[in-house]
Design a protein around this motif. Structure first.
Motif, PDB file in Angstrom:
ATOM      1  N   VAL A 101      -7.479  49.352   2.246  1.00 35.09           N
ATOM      2  CA  VAL A 101      -6.824  48.416   1.335  1.00 35.09           C
ATOM      3  C   VAL A 101      -7.808  47.954   0.272  1.00 35.09           C
ATOM      4  CG1 VAL A 101      -7.283  46.453   2.871  1.00 35.09           C
ATOM      5  CG2 VAL A 101      -5.470  46.273   1.154  1.00 35.09           C
ATOM      6  N   ARG A 102      -7.334  47.882  -0.950  1.00 31.53           N
ATOM      7  CA  ARG A 102      -8.130  47.357  -2.068  1.00 31.53           C
ATOM      8  C   ARG A 102      -8.105  45.835  -1.962  1.00 31.53           C
ATOM      9  NH1 ARG A 102      -6.994  46.414  -7.948  1.00 31.53           N
ATOM     10  NH2 ARG A 102      -8.699  47.268  -9.193  1.00 31.53           N
ATOM     11  N   THR A 103      -9.265  45.250  -1.722  1.00 27.14           N
ATOM     12  CA  THR A 103      -9.351  43.835  -1.351  1.00 27.14           C
ATOM     13  C   THR A 103     -10.086  43.017  -2.394  1.00 27.14           C
ATOM     14  OG1 THR A 103      -9.338  44.417   1.002  1.00 27.14           O
ATOM     15  CG2 THR A 103     -10.206  42.243   0.423  1.00 27.14           C
ATOM     16  N   ASP A 104      -9.480  41.925  -2.820  1.00 27.55           N
ATOM     17  CA  ASP A 104     -10.148  40.997  -3.721  1.00 27.55           C
ATOM     18  C   ASP A 104     -11.415  40.488  -3.056  1.00 27.55           C
ATOM     19  OD1 ASP A 104     -10.626  38.021  -4.644  1.00 27.55           O
ATOM     20  OD2 ASP A 104      -9.454  38.946  -6.234  1.00 27.55           O
ATOM     21  N   SER A 134     -26.583  45.100  -7.144  1.00 25.85           N
ATOM     22  CA  SER A 134     -26.657  44.060  -6.113  1.00 25.85           C
ATOM     23  C   SER A 134     -25.577  43.004  -6.290  1.00 25.85           C
ATOM     24  CB  SER A 134     -28.033  43.403  -6.131  1.00 25.85           C
ATOM     25  OG  SER A 134     -28.275  42.773  -7.388  1.00 25.85           O
ATOM     26  N   VAL A 135     -25.084  42.824  -7.507  1.00 27.25           N
ATOM     27  CA  VAL A 135     -24.076  41.791  -7.775  1.00 27.25           C
ATOM     28  C   VAL A 135     -22.799  42.052  -6.986  1.00 27.25           C
ATOM     29  CG1 VAL A 135     -22.607  40.763  -9.555  1.00 27.25           C
ATOM     30  CG2 VAL A 135     -25.039  41.145 -10.011  1.00 27.25           C
ATOM     31  N   PRO A 136     -22.119  43.194  -7.170  1.00 28.40           N
ATOM     32  CA  PRO A 136     -20.919  43.426  -6.357  1.00 28.40           C
ATOM     33  C   PRO A 136     -21.231  43.720  -4.895  1.00 28.40           C
ATOM     34  CG  PRO A 136     -21.363  45.331  -7.738  1.00 28.40           C
ATOM     35  CD  PRO A 136     -22.296  44.240  -8.186  1.00 28.40           C
ATOM     36  N   MET A 137     -22.407  44.303  -4.611  1.00 31.48           N
ATOM     37  CA  MET A 137     -22.741  44.608  -3.219  1.00 31.48           C
ATOM     38  C   MET A 137     -22.817  43.334  -2.393  1.00 31.48           C
ATOM     39  SD  MET A 137     -23.152  47.444  -1.600  1.00 31.48           S
ATOM     40  CE  MET A 137     -23.177  47.607   0.180  1.00 31.48           C
ATOM     41  N   ASN A 138     -23.226  42.244  -3.007  1.00 28.01           N
ATOM     42  CA  ASN A 138     -23.332  40.979  -2.296  1.00 28.01           C
ATOM     43  C   ASN A 138     -21.982  40.429  -1.856  1.00 28.01           C
ATOM     44  OD1 ASN A 138     -26.110  40.879  -2.454  1.00 28.01           O
ATOM     45  ND2 ASN A 138     -26.144  39.672  -4.336  1.00 28.01           N
ATOM     46  N   THR A 139     -20.902  40.918  -2.446  1.00 24.83           N
ATOM     47  CA  THR A 139     -19.569  40.431  -2.055  1.00 24.83           C
ATOM     48  C   THR A 139     -19.066  41.092  -0.781  1.00 24.83           C
ATOM     49  OG1 THR A 139     -18.283  42.122  -3.265  1.00 24.83           O
ATOM     50  CG2 THR A 139     -19.004  40.172  -4.511  1.00 24.83           C
ATOM     51  N   THR A 140     -19.745  42.142  -0.315  1.00 26.42           N
ATOM     52  CA  THR A 140     -19.235  42.929   0.810  1.00 26.42           C
ATOM     53  C   THR A 140     -19.769  42.465   2.158  1.00 26.42           C
ATOM     54  OG1 THR A 140     -21.042  44.561   0.755  1.00 26.42           O
ATOM     55  CG2 THR A 140     -19.156  44.934  -0.719  1.00 26.42           C
ATOM     56  N   PRO A 150     -18.029  48.315  -2.756  1.00 27.84           N
ATOM     57  CA  PRO A 150     -17.616  47.835  -4.081  1.00 27.84           C
ATOM     58  C   PRO A 150     -16.904  48.927  -4.882  1.00 27.84           C
ATOM     59  CG  PRO A 150     -19.903  47.242  -3.617  1.00 27.84           C
ATOM     60  CD  PRO A 150     -19.490  48.227  -2.571  1.00 27.84           C
ATOM     61  N   SER A 151     -15.762  48.566  -5.441  1.00 27.46           N
ATOM     62  CA  SER A 151     -14.975  49.517  -6.218  1.00 27.46           C
ATOM     63  C   SER A 151     -15.019  49.203  -7.710  1.00 27.46           C
ATOM     64  CB  SER A 151     -13.529  49.525  -5.736  1.00 27.46           C
ATOM     65  OG  SER A 151     -12.722  50.368  -6.521  1.00 27.46           O
ATOM     66  N   VAL A 152     -14.570  48.007  -8.083  1.00 29.35           N
ATOM     67  CA  VAL A 152     -14.660  47.544  -9.473  1.00 29.35           C
ATOM     68  C   VAL A 152     -15.149  46.105  -9.457  1.00 29.35           C
ATOM     69  CG1 VAL A 152     -12.828  49.063 -10.327  1.00 29.35           C
ATOM     70  CG2 VAL A 152     -12.242  46.762  -9.530  1.00 29.35           C
ATOM     71  N   THR A 153     -15.725  45.665 -10.552  1.00 27.96           N
ATOM     72  CA  THR A 153     -16.302  44.325 -10.580  1.00 27.96           C
ATOM     73  C   THR A 153     -16.024  43.641 -11.910  1.00 27.96           C
ATOM     74  OG1 THR A 153     -18.338  43.064 -10.138  1.00 27.96           O
ATOM     75  CG2 THR A 153     -18.555  45.078 -11.451  1.00 27.96           C
ATOM     76  N   ASP A 154     -16.211  42.338 -11.938  1.00 25.84           N
ATOM     77  CA  ASP A 154     -16.093  41.579 -13.178  1.00 25.84           C
ATOM     78  C   ASP A 154     -16.735  40.209 -12.989  1.00 25.84           C
ATOM     79  OD1 ASP A 154     -14.087  39.498 -12.285  1.00 25.84           O
ATOM     80  OD2 ASP A 154     -12.747  41.219 -12.137  1.00 25.84           O
ATOM     81  N   THR A 155     -16.792  39.448 -14.041  1.00 26.40           N
ATOM     82  CA  THR A 155     -17.259  38.074 -13.987  1.00 26.40           C
ATOM     83  C   THR A 155     -16.736  37.357 -15.219  1.00 26.40           C
ATOM     84  OG1 THR A 155     -19.202  36.671 -13.559  1.00 26.40           O
ATOM     85  CG2 THR A 155     -19.440  38.369 -15.258  1.00 26.40           C
ATOM     86  N   LEU A 156     -17.014  36.080 -15.319  1.00 22.09           N
ATOM     87  CA  LEU A 156     -16.626  35.308 -16.501  1.00 22.09           C
ATOM     88  C   LEU A 156     -17.779  35.290 -17.505  1.00 22.09           C
ATOM     89  CD1 LEU A 156     -14.871  32.246 -14.813  1.00 22.09           C
ATOM     90  CD2 LEU A 156     -13.768  34.173 -15.961  1.00 22.09           C
ATOM     91  N   GLY A 157     -17.442  35.391 -18.767  1.00 20.59           N
ATOM     92  CA  GLY A 157     -18.420  35.294 -19.837  1.00 20.59           C
ATOM     93  C   GLY A 157     -17.875  34.427 -20.956  1.00 20.59           C
ATOM     94  N   LEU A 158     -18.605  34.355 -22.044  1.00 25.50           N
ATOM     95  CA  LEU A 158     -18.164  33.613 -23.221  1.00 25.50           C
ATOM     96  C   LEU A 158     -17.729  34.624 -24.281  1.00 25.50           C
ATOM     97  CD1 LEU A 158     -17.928  30.788 -24.560  1.00 25.50           C
ATOM     98  CD2 LEU A 158     -20.183  31.218 -25.562  1.00 25.50           C
ATOM     99  N   LEU A 159     -16.441  34.649 -24.576  1.00 21.25           N
ATOM    100  CA  LEU A 159     -15.927  35.473 -25.663  1.00 21.25           C
ATOM    101  C   LEU A 159     -15.836  34.613 -26.909  1.00 21.25           C
ATOM    102  CD1 LEU A 159     -13.037  37.442 -23.884  1.00 21.25           C
ATOM    103  CD2 LEU A 159     -15.474  37.957 -24.006  1.00 21.25           C
ATOM    104  N   THR A 310     -18.719  36.262  -9.288  1.00 23.71           N
ATOM    105  CA  THR A 310     -18.432  37.687  -9.244  1.00 23.71           C
ATOM    106  C   THR A 310     -16.987  37.891  -8.817  1.00 23.71           C
ATOM    107  OG1 THR A 310     -20.704  38.146  -8.568  1.00 23.71           O
ATOM    108  CG2 THR A 310     -19.097  39.907  -8.266  1.00 23.71           C
ATOM    109  N   GLY A 311     -16.249  38.660  -9.597  1.00 27.33           N
ATOM    110  CA  GLY A 311     -14.888  39.019  -9.231  1.00 27.33           C
ATOM    111  C   GLY A 311     -14.806  40.504  -8.944  1.00 27.33           C
ATOM    112  N   GLY A 312     -13.586  41.005  -8.854  1.00 29.20           N
ATOM    113  CA  GLY A 312     -13.401  42.425  -8.633  1.00 29.20           C
ATOM    114  C   GLY A 312     -12.827  42.735  -7.272  1.00 29.20           C
ATOM    115  N   HIS A 313     -12.928  44.005  -6.872  1.00 29.79           N
ATOM    116  CA  HIS A 313     -12.322  44.477  -5.634  1.00 29.79           C
ATOM    117  C   HIS A 313     -13.251  45.400  -4.866  1.00 29.79           C
ATOM    118  CE1 HIS A 313      -8.842  43.228  -8.043  1.00 29.79           C
ATOM    119  NE2 HIS A 313      -8.238  43.021  -6.893  1.00 29.79           N
ATOM    120  N   ASP A 314     -13.197  45.267  -3.551  1.00 32.73           N
ATOM    121  CA  ASP A 314     -13.901  46.156  -2.642  1.00 32.73           C
ATOM    122  C   ASP A 314     -12.873  46.963  -1.854  1.00 32.73           C
ATOM    123  OD1 ASP A 314     -16.288  44.881  -3.413  1.00 32.73           O
ATOM    124  OD2 ASP A 314     -16.098  43.397  -1.798  1.00 32.73           O
TER     125      ASP A 314
END
Length: 429
Positions: A101-104, A134-140, A150-159, A310-314
């Motif tokens: 399962v693709r998990t948040d 290491s950023v998304p790996m830490n979520t696992t 880790p499958s895909v990742t994201d985070t918040l920034g300033l647009l 850190t956001g994304g899915h594992d």
């Protein structure tokens, strides 16, 4: 992005853990030595957008089945908003749960604590882990074990709108929250556009909390920290942004109004994630000039460091899967460098492997813009099974603070007391 978890589910964590469906412990000793000998059918629940992203994943599954013709993948697209409760219900009953399962990333600790997902250490699912950022790996990881890949990742920034900042005489995006507020006032004065639009969702409050050295709780100390001095400072800054720097917030439809105002040039700066960029490019401010969209880290606070969740899915493997060898192999394939390159090109999401950031992938302005932001500022959320549920009372009290119905101190004290109901045995810091 994170999703909330029902209070009822959290209260029963201990009981559910005891009754969770068992299955393999993740021991790979019984798997065939040659992956080509692995056979059978597995079910994969994909939570990607059914219209714009799912075709990329389906194409990869066809490649997997061609490479391993003895394995059949039963693909099911499950809406992101439904998958949490659907998976927990199936896993608890032992009926109908997917093998993979693709998990948040915000649900990893809860699923692991409940015993619903298998630890992957020592299995073929975890291959070339040194290549993962290491950023998304830490979520696992949870309690010393690895429960996802880790499958895909994201985070918040300033647009930000480059032309509006230039018109206001601002050479660089703000590096601190104080500069952010000052620049927002300058932009309004010199251009007529608003400096920002504050998103009142509690997930978007995290950069302010983190950059001021605050957090929701401290698991090591079993202490609730949302009402401590650092958090008060962060919320005080958020209230100041709302009162002095933001376009008036429509709390009933904040996200959509925020997006509309930014992409059409009525707002100059937003704290936002990469998922919004495709929509930004449809607005009058950017549709004819994509280079007008700027990317920067979120501002730093009193703690002196810019930090964002850190956001994304594992990809996770169901503990009760009847075909763990095929599940491990599928997880490995779908998170390989070549698969991640295909996913990035097909969906515009950010890879989790360093080797997947090829010149072709980083030709996407969004991926190129957010890659350094991830590396500089992203951090995993506090690893608590109840973390999703904590956002609900925080959001409710955050809105009251922003609207002036509660003081910062009283609103956070109330939040801390509500956290105690979700975190038995935790004291208030």
């Amino acid at each position: 992005m994170r999703r909330g978890v029902s209070i009822a589910a959290v209260v029963t964590v201990v009981a559910l853990t005891a009754s969770a469906c068992g299955g393999s412990s993740g021991d790979s000793s019984s798997k065939p030595k040659d992956p080509k000998d692995i056979a059978g059918t597995i079910t994969y629940w994909d939570t990607s957008d059914a219209a714009t992203e799912a075709p990329t994943y389906k194409a990869l599954i066809k490649q997997f089945e061609a490479k391993y013709p003895k394995i059949k993948v039963n693909y099911q697209n499950v809406p992101f908003t439904d998958v949490e409760q659907k998976f927990k219900s199936a896993a608890k009953s032992g009926k109908g749960a997917p093998d993979v399962v693709r998990t948040d990333v915000g649900l990893m600790a809860e699923y692991a604590e409940l015993g619903y997902i298998a630890p992957l250490d020592g299995t073929p699912a975890l291959k070339d882990t040194g290549d993962f950022s290491s950023v998304p790996m830490n979520t696992t990881r949870y309690k010393g074990k690895t429960y996802g890949v880790p499958s895909v990742t994201d985070t918040l920034g300033l647009l930000y709108n480059k032309k509006l900042l230039k018109k206001a005489g601002i050479a660089e995006p703000p590096a601190t929250w104080d500069e952010f507020i000052a620049d927002a006032k300058t932009i309004k004065q010199k251009t007529g556009a608003y400096g920002t639009y504050l998103n009142p969702d509690s997930y978007f409050l995290l950069p302010l909390l983190y950059s001021n050295g605050a957090d929701l709780a401290d698991p090591a100390a079993k202490k609730i920290t949302i009402s401590d001095a650092a958090a008060v400072q962060a919320l005080t800054t958020a209230k100041k942004i709302n009162d002095e720097a933001s376009m008036k917030v429509d709390f009933a439809n904040a996200y959509q109004n925020m997006q509309t105002a930014f992409k059409n040039g009525k707002v100059a700066m937003l704290v936002q994630g990469p998922w919004s960029v495709s929509d930004d490019f449809t607005g009058t401010a950017f549709s004819g000039d994509k280079n007008n969209l700027g990317f920067a880290p979120v501002p730093a606070g009193a703690g002196g460091k810019a930090q964002s969740p850190t956001g994304g899915h594992d990809l996770t493997v169901y503990q009760g899967s009847s075909n763990l060898p095929a599940s491990y192999l599928f997880t490995q394939f779908m998170t390989s460098t070549q698969s991640q390159i295909a996913i990035a090109k097909g969906t515009g999401t950010l890879p989790t492997r360093k080797s997947a950031y090829t010149a072709e992938v980083t030709a996407d302005a969004k991926i190129a813009g957010f890659k350094p932001i991830l590396e500089q500022t992203a951090r995993a959320r506090v690893a608590l099974p109840q973390v999703g549920s904590l956002f609900t009372p925080l959001a409710q009290n955050y809105v009251k603070i922003l609207q002036g119905d509660e003081s910062v101190e009283n609103g956070l004290d109330t939040t801390a007391k509500q956290f105690q109901q979700l975190l038995p045995g935790y004291s208030v810091g």
